[in-house]
Scaffold this motif. Sequence first.
Motif, PDB file in Angstrom:
ATOM      1  N   GLY A   1      -8.398  -0.591   2.439  1.00 61.80           N
ATOM      2  CA  GLY A   1      -7.581  -1.588   1.745  1.00 61.80           C
ATOM      3  C   GLY A   1      -6.282  -1.960   2.443  1.00 61.80           C
ATOM      4  N   LEU A   2      -5.936  -1.265   3.529  1.00 61.17           N
ATOM      5  CA  LEU A   2      -4.656  -1.568   4.192  1.00 61.17           C
ATOM      6  C   LEU A   2      -4.593  -3.021   4.649  1.00 61.17           C
ATOM      7  CD1 LEU A   2      -3.643   1.530   6.326  1.00 61.17           C
ATOM      8  CD2 LEU A   2      -3.171   0.950   3.934  1.00 61.17           C
ATOM      9  N   ALA A   3      -5.772  -3.582   4.997  1.00 57.51           N
ATOM     10  CA  ALA A   3      -5.791  -4.959   5.517  1.00 57.51           C
ATOM     11  C   ALA A   3      -5.365  -5.962   4.443  1.00 57.51           C
ATOM     12  CB  ALA A   3      -7.175  -5.298   6.044  1.00 57.51           C
ATOM     13  N   ASP A   4      -5.443  -5.562   3.160  1.00 56.48           N
ATOM     14  CA  ASP A   4      -5.052  -6.482   2.086  1.00 56.48           C
ATOM     15  C   ASP A   4      -3.566  -6.396   1.766  1.00 56.48           C
ATOM     16  OD1 ASP A   4      -7.775  -6.892   1.936  1.00 56.48           O
ATOM     17  OD2 ASP A   4      -8.022  -5.321   0.414  1.00 56.48           O
ATOM     18  N   ALA A   5      -2.839  -5.444   2.382  1.00 54.84           N
ATOM     19  CA  ALA A   5      -1.445  -5.209   1.990  1.00 54.84           C
ATOM     20  C   ALA A   5      -0.490  -5.993   2.878  1.00 54.84           C
ATOM     21  CB  ALA A   5      -1.136  -3.721   2.076  1.00 54.84           C
ATOM     22  N   ASP A   6       0.602  -6.492   2.291  1.00 57.17           N
ATOM     23  CA  ASP A   6       1.671  -7.121   3.072  1.00 57.17           C
ATOM     24  C   ASP A   6       2.654  -6.074   3.581  1.00 57.17           C
ATOM     25  OD1 ASP A   6       0.749  -9.798   2.329  1.00 57.17           O
ATOM     26  OD2 ASP A   6       1.475  -9.264   0.324  1.00 57.17           O
ATOM     27  N   VAL A   7       2.682  -4.927   2.885  1.00 52.77           N
ATOM     28  CA  VAL A   7       3.614  -3.845   3.206  1.00 52.77           C
ATOM     29  C   VAL A   7       2.838  -2.528   3.118  1.00 52.77           C
ATOM     30  CG1 VAL A   7       5.715  -2.633   2.474  1.00 52.77           C
ATOM     31  CG2 VAL A   7       5.547  -5.127   2.179  1.00 52.77           C
ATOM     32  N   VAL A   8       3.109  -1.605   4.051  1.00 53.45           N
ATOM     33  CA  VAL A   8       2.519  -0.269   3.991  1.00 53.45           C
ATOM     34  C   VAL A   8       3.655   0.751   3.994  1.00 53.45           C
ATOM     35  CG1 VAL A   8       1.065   1.435   5.167  1.00 53.45           C
ATOM     36  CG2 VAL A   8       0.397  -0.977   5.166  1.00 53.45           C
ATOM     37  N   VAL A   9       3.710   1.595   2.961  1.00 51.88           N
ATOM     38  CA  VAL A   9       4.738   2.631   2.861  1.00 51.88           C
ATOM     39  C   VAL A   9       4.077   3.970   3.145  1.00 51.88           C
ATOM     40  CG1 VAL A   9       6.465   3.708   1.371  1.00 51.88           C
ATOM     41  CG2 VAL A   9       5.914   1.273   1.084  1.00 51.88           C
ATOM     42  N   CYS A  10       4.544   4.686   4.162  1.00 49.56           N
ATOM     43  CA  CYS A  10       3.832   5.914   4.548  1.00 49.56           C
ATOM     44  C   CYS A  10       4.759   6.974   5.130  1.00 49.56           C
ATOM     45  CB  CYS A  10       2.739   5.575   5.563  1.00 49.56           C
ATOM     46  SG  CYS A  10       3.336   4.662   6.986  1.00 49.56           S
ATOM     47  N   THR A  11       4.226   8.207   5.195  1.00 42.65           N
ATOM     48  CA  THR A  11       4.935   9.363   5.748  1.00 42.65           C
ATOM     49  C   THR A  11       4.104   9.929   6.902  1.00 42.65           C
ATOM     50  OG1 THR A  11       3.837  10.683   4.031  1.00 42.65           O
ATOM     51  CG2 THR A  11       6.075   9.989   3.574  1.00 42.65           C
ATOM     52  N   PRO A  12       4.099   9.240   8.057  1.00 41.82           N
ATOM     53  CA  PRO A  12       3.164   9.589   9.130  1.00 41.82           C
ATOM     54  C   PRO A  12       3.377  10.972   9.739  1.00 41.82           C
ATOM     55  CG  PRO A  12       4.320   7.517   9.600  1.00 41.82           C
ATOM     56  CD  PRO A  12       4.957   8.108   8.405  1.00 41.82           C
ATOM     57  N   ALA A  13       4.624  11.412   9.896  1.00 44.90           N
ATOM     58  CA  ALA A  13       4.872  12.666  10.612  1.00 44.90           C
ATOM     59  C   ALA A  13       4.421  13.879   9.789  1.00 44.90           C
ATOM     60  CB  ALA A  13       6.351  12.793  10.964  1.00 44.90           C
ATOM     61  N   HIS A  14       4.588  13.833   8.474  1.00 42.21           N
ATOM     62  CA  HIS A  14       4.285  14.988   7.617  1.00 42.21           C
ATOM     63  C   HIS A  14       4.098  14.455   6.205  1.00 42.21           C
ATOM     64  CE1 HIS A  14       5.549  18.946   5.599  1.00 42.21           C
ATOM     65  NE2 HIS A  14       4.454  19.227   6.266  1.00 42.21           N
TER      66      HIS A  14
ATOM     67  N   ALA B   1       0.854  -1.181   0.000  1.00 40.19           N
ATOM     68  CA  ALA B   1       0.000   0.000   0.000  1.00 40.19           C
ATOM     69  C   ALA B   1       0.896   1.238   0.000  1.00 40.19           C
ATOM     70  CB  ALA B   1      -0.900  -0.002   1.228  1.00 40.19           C
ATOM     71  N   VAL B   2       0.682   2.128  -0.970  1.00 36.96           N
ATOM     72  CA  VAL B   2       1.483   3.345  -1.088  1.00 36.96           C
ATOM     73  C   VAL B   2       0.535   4.535  -1.111  1.00 36.96           C
ATOM     74  CG1 VAL B   2       3.152   4.603  -2.524  1.00 36.96           C
ATOM     75  CG2 VAL B   2       3.263   2.101  -2.374  1.00 36.96           C
ATOM     76  N   GLU B   3       0.891   5.590  -0.370  1.00 37.72           N
ATOM     77  CA  GLU B   3       0.039   6.770  -0.321  1.00 37.72           C
ATOM     78  C   GLU B   3      -0.115   7.373  -1.713  1.00 37.72           C
ATOM     79  OE1 GLU B   3       1.148   8.407   4.175  1.00 37.72           O
ATOM     80  OE2 GLU B   3       2.422   8.959   2.484  1.00 37.72           O
ATOM     81  N   ASP B   4      -1.296   7.902  -2.000  1.00 41.59           N
ATOM     82  CA  ASP B   4      -1.548   8.614  -3.234  1.00 41.59           C
ATOM     83  C   ASP B   4      -2.321   9.873  -2.866  1.00 41.59           C
ATOM     84  OD1 ASP B   4      -2.040   9.505  -5.745  1.00 41.59           O
ATOM     85  OD2 ASP B   4      -3.270   7.795  -6.384  1.00 41.59           O
ATOM     86  N   PRO B   5      -1.710  11.067  -3.005  1.00 38.11           N
ATOM     87  CA  PRO B   5      -0.452  11.381  -3.682  1.00 38.11           C
ATOM     88  C   PRO B   5       0.801  11.033  -2.889  1.00 38.11           C
ATOM     89  CG  PRO B   5      -1.374  13.378  -2.716  1.00 38.11           C
ATOM     90  CD  PRO B   5      -2.405  12.281  -2.520  1.00 38.11           C
ATOM     91  N   ALA B   6       1.920  10.918  -3.623  1.00 39.33           N
ATOM     92  CA  ALA B   6       3.244  10.654  -3.058  1.00 39.33           C
ATOM     93  C   ALA B   6       4.280  10.985  -4.127  1.00 39.33           C
ATOM     94  CB  ALA B   6       3.359   9.197  -2.632  1.00 39.33           C
ATOM     95  N   MET B   7       5.563  10.816  -3.778  1.00 38.38           N
ATOM     96  CA  MET B   7       6.618  10.970  -4.785  1.00 38.38           C
ATOM     97  C   MET B   7       6.401   9.927  -5.879  1.00 38.38           C
ATOM     98  SD  MET B   7       9.030  13.194  -4.455  1.00 38.38           S
ATOM     99  CE  MET B   7       9.710  14.272  -3.194  1.00 38.38           C
ATOM    100  N   PRO B   8       6.278  10.323  -7.144  1.00 41.97           N
ATOM    101  CA  PRO B   8       6.037   9.326  -8.201  1.00 41.97           C
ATOM    102  C   PRO B   8       7.092   8.222  -8.201  1.00 41.97           C
ATOM    103  CG  PRO B   8       5.846  11.553  -9.075  1.00 41.97           C
ATOM    104  CD  PRO B   8       6.346  11.690  -7.667  1.00 41.97           C
ATOM    105  N   ASP B   9       8.345   8.581  -8.011  1.00 41.08           N
ATOM    106  CA  ASP B   9       9.401   7.565  -8.066  1.00 41.08           C
ATOM    107  C   ASP B   9       9.247   6.486  -7.002  1.00 41.08           C
ATOM    108  OD1 ASP B   9      10.522   8.674 -10.239  1.00 41.08           O
ATOM    109  OD2 ASP B   9      12.412   9.259  -9.301  1.00 41.08           O
ATOM    110  N   HIS B  10       8.648   6.853  -5.864  1.00 37.82           N
ATOM    111  CA  HIS B  10       8.545   5.856  -4.807  1.00 37.82           C
ATOM    112  C   HIS B  10       7.629   4.710  -5.225  1.00 37.82           C
ATOM    113  CE1 HIS B  10       9.918   9.006  -1.603  1.00 37.82           C
ATOM    114  NE2 HIS B  10      10.814   8.753  -2.535  1.00 37.82           N
TER     115      HIS B  10
END
Lengths: 476, 476
Positions: B247-260, B214-223
């Motif tokens: 949908g987070l429950a379906d992900a094996d990995v979550v990539v996020c920017t929690p602080a900002h 799971a990747v945040e959208d929006p985010a850095m495109p390259d990520h």
Amino acid sequence: MGHSSQEASPDPDGGHRGAVPAAGLDLLIDIRGRGGLRKSVEDALRSAVRSGRLVAGTRLPSTRDLSGQLGVARGTVTQAYSQLVAEGWLVAAAGGGTRVTENAIAPDAGPDLPPAQARGAWHDLRPGRPDVAAFPRAAWIRAVGRVVRDSPAEVFDYTDPRGRPELRAALAGYLARVRGVRVRPEHLVVCSGYTQALHLLTGVFAARGAGTAAVEDPAMPDHAAIVGGRLRVLDVPVDDEGMTPAGLADADVVVCTPAHQFPLGVSMSPERRNHLLALARARRTWIVEDDYDGEFRYDRHPLGALQPHAPDRVAYVGSTSKSLGPAVRLGWIACPPSLVDDLAAAKLLADRQTGSLDQLALAELIRSGDYDRHLRASRLAYRRRRDTLVRAVADRLPGARVTGIAAGLHAILDLPGEDQVDLVARLRSASVRVQALGAYTRSTTSLPPGLVIGYATPPGHAYSAAIGALLDVLAG
Amino acid sequence: MGHSSQEASPDPDGGHRGAVPAAGLDLLIDIRGRGGLRKSVEDALRSAVRSGRLVAGTRLPSTRDLSGQLGVARGTVTQAYSQLVAEGWLVAAAGGGTRVTENAIAPDAGPDLPPAQARGAWHDLRPGRPDVAAFPRAAWIRAVGRVVRDSPAEVFDYTDPRGRPELRAALAGYLARVRGVRVRPEHLVVCSGYTQALHLLTGVFAARGAGTAAVEDPAMPDHAAIVGGRLRVLDVPVDDEGMTPAGLADADVVVCTPAHQFPLGVSMSPERRNHLLALARARRTWIVEDDYDGEFRYDRHPLGALQPHAPDRVAYVGSTSKSLGPAVRLGWIACPPSLVDDLAAAKLLADRQTGSLDQLALAELIRSGDYDRHLRASRLAYRRRRDTLVRAVADRLPGARVTGIAAGLHAILDLPGEDQVDLVARLRSASVRVQALGAYTRSTTSLPPGLVIGYATPPGHAYSAAIGALLDVLAG
């Protein structure tokens, strides 16, 4: 692969695994499907040794025990063990059984002992390193100072993924002058050493449909592992004319060390070079030319690189690992023009770019002439060391041959009739660290005899003591 | 992907390709099977723009022409174009057609203009950079000098693939003090910035059987592109509480920017943080915590990291790209203990290790207190810049909202009813470079309105002029 013993919680992803009591160490290895159980067992053990979790000398469980604990065929474990013995990670222990070798870390993967030992108590004659005590400290400090003090602010921002223009311009001139390489700065890609170069190139070749890569055997074990991550590896034997032509016609990629084969030290004969170049032109084969010690040639004019003879097919790779030291992670790829875009994009997604300040410092070293001065001094010092080694062997081991000595930082010491595993063990107990030639071959059937002596590794003041200790054991 | 126009010889591997006359440039793009024709077309165009071969402003052929030349369905080309517009590589040109955007390079992928322009003629308000003119030159020279002059020779040799022990020890203390991260030095892996961290972690997760991230959208495109190389990317929307649970429950990995959150600038609400942590514990989900600007928080005490609440599941990643500058490629991963071996092995095969001298210089900066002093001064300066921006917008654009300003180096300027593509074009013609918020979303259906203003980027002396020029256009 490895599964750290620090983790209290159960295995997260529920793979096929087992607990291996190896010399009292709780070795949890994890052999989830990674292309074959044998490869998984090998990977798990390699990574446990690399990470230091399986320490030098640790006795491994018998193949029967391990196969039982993992629930795999005993033959699988036996094959994995013999592969790792061939790669030099493990040794057959006296009185049967298998242990982790003292110098188990892949030949140039760095010190596997605490610094104190690595620097002092041991006579370190492992190949793959220059004399790091000769690092040009003053010149490096001067160069970094100039760059960081006098450059415009933009040098602290991102740069082209191919690297700083200043360094690519300096390298284009330097490589033409010193190695006969013909490349325009826009076709140079700066990276973080040969390992990354091979990693990036392999990915680009695979994305372009390459399937098979011919890799010299013997060679650095890690290099086959890197190529094997994306391409099928074809083991190609090496003889005294260099990489043999056998099977090259079936390869999409050929990875080789033409100037000074590693580890055998032979240079590729003109016939073999022409054959390889003709093949590349005719069959559009990609060639990776690993010029890891091209600056160090003693007895005749340096052999030029292959690259200028087929710049559209040859990716020429060099680095500062032997010229300055492995701690400075700088390498370069003189790249076929048709690969530059893909390589730059791969570099961008791998780590954006190599650090700019080191790049600018090297550009400054080349510009100021300090780099050439340092190389001339190193060449002289290593040539003297080589001559010392050759003389000492002639004096004390009349039966032995020293080969591969025309260039580079290591030699092959061929001791007819001697068992190399036994030799390495005897030397280890005398605090002498060398590498068995067998550590570099991937063929489990033939272990070429002999020892690889890295005569550049010890600091100058410790060199003759190291050679003395080596010969005391071998002659004794 | 891209195929350099310098190459005279025909295509080596005979793939599916076509010659595209775009604005007189012979654009040879190569769309050999790389998971779908649409993705191949996108990749080829991205890499041609990245490499500078497709220059800013170049008009692309019509979707009809390109589909004809490539022999693919017109819909494929249309989809590829709109994806690249969404990512900010292309813009709809006035009077129809599609062009390469002026600031087309992926948002933080570095200067895409000659240094002179990047430094002078342009008001650069692109996000993703600190003020590189404030790089602590004297402190860096001092630190490198100390390290290179006074260290034992072994620092010039290879080191642990996880990084120098001195830096891992210094970072363990620093991260605990500044970000509340709980990690032992042996579980820290030093790498060459966030991009490499994400690249290595994605590979390790994939090798362990992870399938979806799971990747945040929006985010850095390259990520998303990096994660997408090995895992299926699940786009997860972000609202004013941060990454949504959908949908987070379906992900094996979550990539996020929690602080900002990047780019929206919101911080993850306590409810969302607890939900994510509970999920990770219950479902053994891996979390990648991207703390890209954690040091910069202005209005209240810094939000602590997620990592200490689930150290077995969270890989916490930080770097010096915002604190010192992107040219110093240093990052770190506070790693779940069970991943350390795999991550160290992946790092070893990717590039052996990150350069030791930079690592030791950073350790010395932390030890000496220079790093903290530099961060305090930067925090103060960026907070002033943010206040200047907020005041100026309030004065001159009463209708606009500035959000995401509690932390970091960028803000969102929300201009109701304005077309962001048109805004960016108007600003470009006034030499002001900003990024459209739409450049960060992967959903081609919704382009969130607004501009992302990087208020740290210009040098101090040029900042008010840049804000003035920005508002002249927006208020005009």
